[in-house]
Design a protein around this motif. Structure first.
Motif, mmCIF file in Angstrom:
data_model
loop_
_atom_site.group_PDB
_atom_site.id
_atom_site.type_symbol
_atom_site.label_atom_id
_atom_site.label_comp_id
_atom_site.label_asym_id
_atom_site.label_seq_id
_atom_site.Cartn_x
_atom_site.Cartn_y
_atom_site.Cartn_z
ATOM 1 N N SER A 137 14.857 22.011 -19.840
ATOM 2 C CA SER A 137 15.829 23.101 -19.877
ATOM 3 C C SER A 137 15.453 24.145 -18.835
ATOM 4 O O SER A 137 14.281 24.494 -18.692
ATOM 5 N N ILE A 138 16.450 24.632 -18.102
ATOM 6 C CA ILE A 138 16.189 25.711 -17.140
ATOM 7 C C ILE A 138 17.104 26.908 -17.437
ATOM 8 O O ILE A 138 17.417 27.696 -16.559
ATOM 9 N N ARG A 139 17.494 27.022 -18.700
ATOM 10 C CA ARG A 139 18.300 28.175 -19.107
ATOM 11 C C ARG A 139 17.440 29.438 -19.106
ATOM 12 O O ARG A 139 16.300 29.428 -19.601
ATOM 13 N N GLU A 140 17.999 30.503 -18.582
ATOM 14 C CA GLU A 140 17.257 31.763 -18.528
ATOM 15 C C GLU A 140 17.182 32.438 -19.889
ATOM 16 O O GLU A 140 16.283 33.250 -20.124
ATOM 17 N N ASP A 141 18.105 32.096 -20.797
ATOM 18 C CA ASP A 141 18.150 32.767 -22.096
ATOM 19 C C ASP A 141 17.533 31.934 -23.205
ATOM 20 O O ASP A 141 17.762 32.187 -24.384
ATOM 21 N N ALA A 142 16.742 30.923 -22.842
ATOM 22 C CA ALA A 142 16.138 30.056 -23.854
ATOM 23 C C ALA A 142 14.738 29.670 -23.411
ATOM 24 O O ALA A 142 14.445 29.615 -22.210
ATOM 25 N N PRO A 143 13.843 29.412 -24.364
ATOM 26 C CA PRO A 143 12.489 28.989 -23.996
ATOM 27 C C PRO A 143 12.527 27.635 -23.306
ATOM 28 O O PRO A 143 13.394 26.800 -23.598
#
Length: 320
Positions: free
Chosen positions: A132-138
């Motif tokens: 995952s490369i989401r900014e709002d998730a670990p």
């Protein structure tokens, strides 16, 4: 007496319990062959994974019994270790086994393959690291062996997992149901560190084996030992075109369909250009929400199998 020690991980729910029943048969035959067997199966994947990791350093091989999700779990356990992975395909789709020409729903033949491979030199195959490369998730990271679905194929996978239809036919049913409301999605992607690209696509699949959905050969000439992934995309097709496209994928005769392309890559980043949640699927299981990064892990898994020879393309025409 053989010094080989094999861990056995059977999925208790795959194929309505058939995989779990096959586990007892596999354990019995392996013990008759003089192999020490330790059962690491558990009521959940998390429990089984913990049990397997606890004894991993004592194992020669880990044999998984179930479908593609169970194979993926086994790969995650043994990746980048000397422990070899054996597969007894007893699930619904069994696409990994189909891609490697392994027996399907035939535990006795599967054990013969395992015993033969244990006496042969090590065979290593590539894996996919999906992050995952989401900014709002670990940050999260998981391992896959087959394919990562990021478009219409992911939505169908989600629907098929929720359905009650048994066997690989549930994927076909999912295709028909999802077509009623589907429209192409607006993606961005970055391939091997190159510039960001934008496209509206119906299908985005990152392939290692190239087989999914109960026998669909999205990338018929994919290799699991070439140190590369295959990025397959389909653009420019509406609902009617998709209806005609998917039957051709089962035969591997879709490569000349306008808008379909395949290109090799080692690292791929994919996201959506709009505020919408779309979950990736890998080896039939839900993974991280987009955006995600997929990277090849060359030779990360030692497999108890002999790889099939490269097959000629079924259809002529451009693939990119």
């Amino acid at each position: 007496m053989s010094r080989l020690r094999v861990g056995l991980l059977a999925n208790p729910t795959a194929a309505s319990g058939a995989a779990f029943r096959a586990g007892a048969q596999v354990a019995h035959v392996l013990r008759l062959a003089g192999i020490s067997v330790v059962d690491v199966s558990g009521p959940t994947a998390q429990v089984a994974r913990a049990r397997a990791i606890d004894v991993r350093d004592t194992l020669t091989a880990l044999v998984v019994i179930g479908g593609d999700g169970t194979v993926s779990l086994g790969a995650d356990i043994v990746a980048d270790s000397p422990v070899r992975l054996g597969v007894v395909a007893s699930g619904s789709g069994n696409d990994f086994a189909r891609a490697l020409d392994l027996p399907v729903n035939d535990p006795e033949s599967s054990v013969r393959v395992l015993l033969h491979a244990l006496s042969r030199p090590v065979v290593a195959i590539d894996a996919i690291a999906l992050s995952s490369i989401r900014e709002d998730a670990p940050p999260t990271r998981s391992i896959a062996l087959g394919n990562v679905s990021l478009g219409f194929d992911a939505l169908v996978n989600q629907r098929a997992n929720r359905g009650s239809h048994p066997g690989p036919g549930r994927y076909t049913l999912g295709v028909l149901q999802e077509l009623r409301r589907f429209s192409p999605l607006p993606y961005w992607m970055e391939v091997d560190g190159g510039p960001r690209e934008e496209l509206d696509a119906s299908l985005v699949t990152i392939a290692n084996t190239g087989v999914f959905g109960g026998g669909m050969r999205i990338v018929p000439d994919a290799r699991v030992d070439d140190g590369l992934l295959d990025l397959a995309t389909l653009t420019g097709l509406g609902r009617g075109g998709l209806v005609r496209f998917f039957p051709r994928v089962y035969r591997g005769t879709h490569l000349d369909v306008p808008g379909f392309s395949v290109r090799p890559a080692r690292r791929i980043r994919v996201g959506l250009r709009e505020d919408r949640e779309l979950r990736s699927y890998a080896d039939g299981e839900p993974r991280a929400l987009l955006p995600v990064e997929a990277e090849v892990l060359p030779g990360a898994v030692r497999i108890l199998a002999e790889l099939p020879d490269p097959a000629p393309l079924v259809a002529s025409g451009p693939s990119s």
